[in-house]
Scaffold this motif. Structure first.
Motif, PDB file in Angstrom:
ATOM      1  N   LEU A 125       0.818  -1.214   0.000  1.00  0.00           N
ATOM      2  CA  LEU A 125       0.000   0.000   0.000  1.00  0.00           C
ATOM      3  C   LEU A 125       0.855   1.269   0.000  1.00  0.00           C
ATOM      4  CD1 LEU A 125      -2.637  -1.061   2.688  1.00  0.00           C
ATOM      5  CD2 LEU A 125      -2.897  -1.117   0.199  1.00  0.00           C
ATOM      6  N   LEU A 126       2.115   1.139   0.415  1.00  0.00           N
ATOM      7  CA  LEU A 126       3.009   2.297   0.548  1.00  0.00           C
ATOM      8  C   LEU A 126       4.393   2.005  -0.026  1.00  0.00           C
ATOM      9  CD1 LEU A 126       1.964   2.903   4.229  1.00  0.00           C
ATOM     10  CD2 LEU A 126       1.291   4.333   2.306  1.00  0.00           C
ATOM     11  N   PRO A 127       4.469   1.707  -1.308  1.00  0.00           N
ATOM     12  CA  PRO A 127       5.761   1.302  -1.880  1.00  0.00           C
ATOM     13  C   PRO A 127       6.813   2.411  -1.904  1.00  0.00           C
ATOM     14  CG  PRO A 127       4.129   1.593  -3.609  1.00  0.00           C
ATOM     15  CD  PRO A 127       3.409   1.736  -2.297  1.00  0.00           C
ATOM     16  N   GLU A 128       6.389   3.652  -1.800  1.00  0.00           N
ATOM     17  CA  GLU A 128       7.334   4.768  -1.888  1.00  0.00           C
ATOM     18  C   GLU A 128       8.117   4.992  -0.587  1.00  0.00           C
ATOM     19  OE1 GLU A 128       3.600   6.261  -0.122  1.00  0.00           O
ATOM     20  OE2 GLU A 128       4.014   5.046  -1.887  1.00  0.00           O
ATOM     21  N   LEU A 129       7.685   4.412   0.521  1.00  0.00           N
ATOM     22  CA  LEU A 129       8.372   4.601   1.798  1.00  0.00           C
ATOM     23  C   LEU A 129       9.638   3.752   1.883  1.00  0.00           C
ATOM     24  CD1 LEU A 129       5.540   4.594   4.501  1.00  0.00           C
ATOM     25  CD2 LEU A 129       6.753   6.545   3.540  1.00  0.00           C
ATOM     26  N   SER A 130      10.647   4.280   2.544  1.00  0.00           N
ATOM     27  CA  SER A 130      11.864   3.502   2.810  1.00  0.00           C
ATOM     28  C   SER A 130      11.515   2.429   3.840  1.00  0.00           C
ATOM     29  CB  SER A 130      12.968   4.403   3.348  1.00  0.00           C
ATOM     30  OG  SER A 130      12.624   4.856   4.650  1.00  0.00           O
ATOM     31  N   ASP A 131      12.361   1.425   3.975  1.00  0.00           N
ATOM     32  CA  ASP A 131      12.103   0.361   4.942  1.00  0.00           C
ATOM     33  C   ASP A 131      12.008   0.917   6.362  1.00  0.00           C
ATOM     34  OD1 ASP A 131      11.999  -1.545   2.971  1.00  0.00           O
ATOM     35  OD2 ASP A 131      14.073  -2.213   3.244  1.00  0.00           O
ATOM     36  N   GLY A 132      12.894   1.827   6.711  1.00  0.00           N
ATOM     37  CA  GLY A 132      12.879   2.427   8.045  1.00  0.00           C
ATOM     38  C   GLY A 132      11.610   3.215   8.306  1.00  0.00           C
ATOM     39  N   ALA A 133      11.210   4.017   7.328  1.00  0.00           N
ATOM     40  CA  ALA A 133       9.981   4.814   7.473  1.00  0.00           C
ATOM     41  C   ALA A 133       8.760   3.904   7.573  1.00  0.00           C
ATOM     42  CB  ALA A 133       9.838   5.779   6.297  1.00  0.00           C
ATOM     43  N   PHE A 134       8.773   2.798   6.830  1.00  0.00           N
ATOM     44  CA  PHE A 134       7.652   1.857   6.871  1.00  0.00           C
ATOM     45  C   PHE A 134       7.543   1.210   8.253  1.00  0.00           C
ATOM     46  CE2 PHE A 134       5.923  -2.456   6.251  1.00  0.00           C
ATOM     47  CZ  PHE A 134       4.644  -2.104   5.861  1.00  0.00           C
ATOM     48  N   LYS A 135       8.662   0.771   8.821  1.00  0.00           N
ATOM     49  CA  LYS A 135       8.653   0.162  10.154  1.00  0.00           C
ATOM     50  C   LYS A 135       8.174   1.161  11.205  1.00  0.00           C
ATOM     51  CE  LYS A 135      12.128  -3.295   9.217  1.00  0.00           C
ATOM     52  NZ  LYS A 135      13.499  -3.760   9.426  1.00  0.00           N
ATOM     53  N   THR A 136       8.600   2.397  11.086  1.00  0.00           N
ATOM     54  CA  THR A 136       8.154   3.447  12.007  1.00  0.00           C
ATOM     55  C   THR A 136       6.653   3.655  11.878  1.00  0.00           C
ATOM     56  OG1 THR A 136      10.305   4.538  11.902  1.00  0.00           O
ATOM     57  CG2 THR A 136       8.446   5.879  12.647  1.00  0.00           C
TER      58      THR A 136
END
Length: 184
Positions: free
Chosen positions: A27-38
């Protein structure tokens, strides 16, 4: 956060309320892995998205209150394996054991054995079996509410013996299961 919640409200339903991180990541492919985990951590703290166990989240606004979340979580976590409700859970549901396991679900699985703590929802216990679906098909019935196959009392008793589980709670008049020569 707003984009995630908007997507979840649009996609989620009483049938689809459990999500893996991979589902949510799509749903949020543009986020970095770190931002996604946050973001996942923030969504969990907000109470709208709750971590059931490692690799599985419940979207609280869409979750039905029917007490079946543990069953649905088991089906979702082991979706690529042969699984069926058996052992103490199946025997309790059939009235063959004297105590009802509360917040504990026992499932035979072609995947490895494990116990998974699902927090306030309970515990999933997967017990490995080498049985093939075709070998036990006549002793299984699909339970659409639970989204899992369910063993007959005869198969659940056979599984209890094959896995060397305690038979102390099984009602004496219900001990008429078949032989335990089957591989587990």
């Amino acid at each position: 956060m707003r984009q995630l919640l908007h997507s979840l409200y649009a996609l989620a339903s009483a049938e689809r309320y459990l999500f893996t991180p991979e589902d949510l990541r799509g749903l949020l492919p543009e986020l970095s892995d770190g931002a996604f985990k946050t973001l996942l951590s923030r969504a969990d703290r907000s109470g709208l998205l709750r971590r059931v166990c490692r690799g599985l989240y419940v979207f609280e606004p869409a979750a039905p209150r029917d007490g079946l979340l543990l069953f649905h979580a088991a089906a979702r976590l082991r979706a690529n394996h042969f699984n069926y409700i058996s052992l103490e859970t199946a025997l309790s549901d059939a009235g063959a054991i004297s105590q009802v396991p509360i917040s504990w679900l026992t499932v035979m699985s072609s995947a490895r054995s494990s116990r998974i703590d699902c927090g306030r929802w309970g515990t999933l216990e997967f017990v490995h079996t080498r049985q093939q679906p075709a070998d036990v098909a006549e002793h299984l019935q699909y339970d659409a509410r639970c989204r899992l196959w369910r063993a007959t009392t005869q198969l659940a008793l056979r599984d209890m013996r094959a896995t060397r589980r305690s038979m102390d709670l099984v009602a004496p008049d219900r001990m008429d299961g078949s032989s335990t020569d089957e591989p587990v």
